[in-house]
Design an enzyme around this catalytic site. Structure first.
Site, short mmCIF file in Angstrom:
data_model
loop_
_atom_site.label_atom_id
_atom_site.label_comp_id
_atom_site.label_asym_id
_atom_site.label_seq_id
_atom_site.Cartn_x
_atom_site.Cartn_y
_atom_site.Cartn_z
N GLU A 61 -6.27 5.43 0.57
CA GLU A 61 -4.80 5.53 0.74
C GLU A 61 -4.41 5.80 2.19
OE1 GLU A 61 -3.41 8.36 -2.19
OE2 GLU A 61 -3.76 6.95 -3.83
N THR A 79 2.62 15.75 -12.75
CA THR A 79 3.42 14.54 -12.49
C THR A 79 4.87 14.73 -12.93
OG1 THR A 79 1.43 13.20 -12.77
CG2 THR A 79 3.56 12.05 -12.92
N HIS A 101 4.07 12.28 -3.30
CA HIS A 101 2.80 11.71 -3.76
C HIS A 101 1.69 12.46 -3.05
CE1 HIS A 101 -0.50 8.90 -4.53
NE2 HIS A 101 -0.80 9.06 -3.26
N ARG A 112 6.69 20.11 -6.90
CA ARG A 112 7.45 19.46 -7.98
C ARG A 112 8.11 20.49 -8.88
NH1 ARG A 112 2.75 14.92 -9.27
NH2 ARG A 112 3.44 13.33 -7.78
N TYR A 143 0.22 1.56 -6.34
CA TYR A 143 0.39 1.93 -7.74
C TYR A 143 -0.19 0.86 -8.66
CZ TYR A 143 3.39 5.92 -6.49
OH TYR A 143 3.87 7.12 -6.00
N ASN A 163 9.72 12.54 -8.47
CA ASN A 163 8.98 13.81 -8.42
C ASN A 163 8.56 14.22 -7.00
OD1 ASN A 163 7.03 11.91 -8.11
ND2 ASN A 163 5.82 12.48 -9.91
N LYS A 220 8.66 11.30 -0.93
CA LYS A 220 9.30 10.16 -1.59
C LYS A 220 10.80 10.10 -1.32
CE LYS A 220 6.04 9.96 -5.50
NZ LYS A 220 5.95 9.79 -6.97
P1 IDP Z 1 0.78 11.35 -9.81
O1 IDP Z 1 1.86 10.98 -8.81
O2 IDP Z 1 0.96 12.76 -10.32
O3 IDP Z 1 -0.61 11.10 -9.28
P2 IDP Z 1 0.54 8.91 -11.42
O4 IDP Z 1 0.16 8.87 -12.86
O5 IDP Z 1 -0.44 8.41 -10.42
O6 IDP Z 1 0.99 10.43 -11.09
O7 IDP Z 1 1.91 8.09 -11.29
C1 IDP Z 1 2.40 7.70 -10.04
C2 IDP Z 1 3.90 7.90 -10.03
O8 IDP Z 1 4.51 7.02 -10.99
C3 IDP Z 1 4.36 9.29 -10.43
O9 IDP Z 1 4.31 10.22 -9.36
C4 IDP Z 1 5.77 9.03 -10.90
O10 IDP Z 1 6.66 8.89 -9.80
C5 IDP Z 1 5.62 7.67 -11.60
N1 IDP Z 1 5.35 7.82 -13.03
C6 IDP Z 1 4.16 8.13 -13.61
N2 IDP Z 1 4.27 8.19 -14.95
C7 IDP Z 1 5.58 7.94 -15.22
C8 IDP Z 1 6.34 7.83 -16.45
O11 IDP Z 1 5.82 8.01 -17.55
N3 IDP Z 1 7.67 7.55 -16.31
C9 IDP Z 1 8.25 7.33 -15.10
N4 IDP Z 1 7.58 7.41 -13.95
C10 IDP Z 1 6.27 7.70 -14.00
MG MG Z 2 -1.52 9.27 -8.85
#
Ligand code: IDP
Ligand code: MG
Length: 155
Positions: free
Chosen positions: A126, A91, A115, A102, A49, A112, A9
């Site tokens: 994807e 996450t 992905h 991370r 997303y 973070n 990212k």
């Molecule tokens: P993941 O990347 O661990 O699979 P997802 O729930 O799919 O997590 O969320 C995608 C991305 O959206 C996360 O990697 C993060 O960058 C962002 N994200 C997810 N939840 C939050 C939040 O509560 N606040 C801010 N950003 C978030």
């Molecule tokens: Mg995800």
């Protein structure tokens, strides 16, 4: 063998962590089957997303993911989806355990670092979103017999 999608990212690109992250996957024994830099757009991010478009932080996520080009990688190995998710960590980087990408390099829930696809089904979807078929290469490094027991290679 499975192939999974990793995105390095903008938070990691800005912090000059590209080489280090690629190296972690290589040293683990995963194969870099495809890799390129690209600028993400709102269109592709709304698709990628889709599960988050209604969340209040979505506009921050869009801005953050378009801040610089990203590096997209197709990463291959036995159980690669689960292995790479494990290496990625939780996450929220502050909660991700040390030893994960991370957990080692991040301090944020949003910024973070990487992905990684969360299931074999999503990995297929994807990878097709970010790569043309000819951009993913079907080769195995010479070290492969030292990495796996022969029966594992049939998985
Ligand atoms: P993941 O990347 O661990 O699979 P997802 O729930 O799919 O997590 O969320 C995608 C991305 O959206 C996360 O990697 C993060 O960058 C962002 N994200 C997810 N939840 C939050 C939040 O509560 N606040 C801010 N950003 C978030
Ligand atoms: Mg995800």
């Amino acid at each position: 063998m499975e192939t999974t999608l990793v995105i390095i990212k903008p938070s990691a690109v800005q912090r000059e962590l590209i080489g280090l992250i690629v190296n972690r996957f290589e040293k683990k024994g995963l194969v870099i089957a495809g890799m390129k830099m690209m600028q993400l757009t709102e269109e592709i991010l709304r698709e990628h997303y889709a599960h988050l478009v209604d969340r209040p932080f979505f506009h921050f996520l869009l801005k953050s993911m378009m801040a610089t080009p990203v590096v997209v990688m197709a990463v291959k190995g036995v159980n690669a989806v689960e292995v790479v998710r494990g290496m990625t960590g939780a996450t929220n980087s502050r909660k991700a355990v040390p030893g994960t990408i991370r957990g080692d390099y991040g301090m944020s829930g949003q910024e973070n670092i990487v992905h990684a696809s969360d299931s074999p089904e999503n990995a297929v979807i994807e990878l097709a979103r970010f790569f043309r078929p000819e951009e993913i290469f079907d080769y195995m490094p010479l070290v492969t017999p030292a990495l796996y027991e022969p029966d594992e290679l049939k998985m």
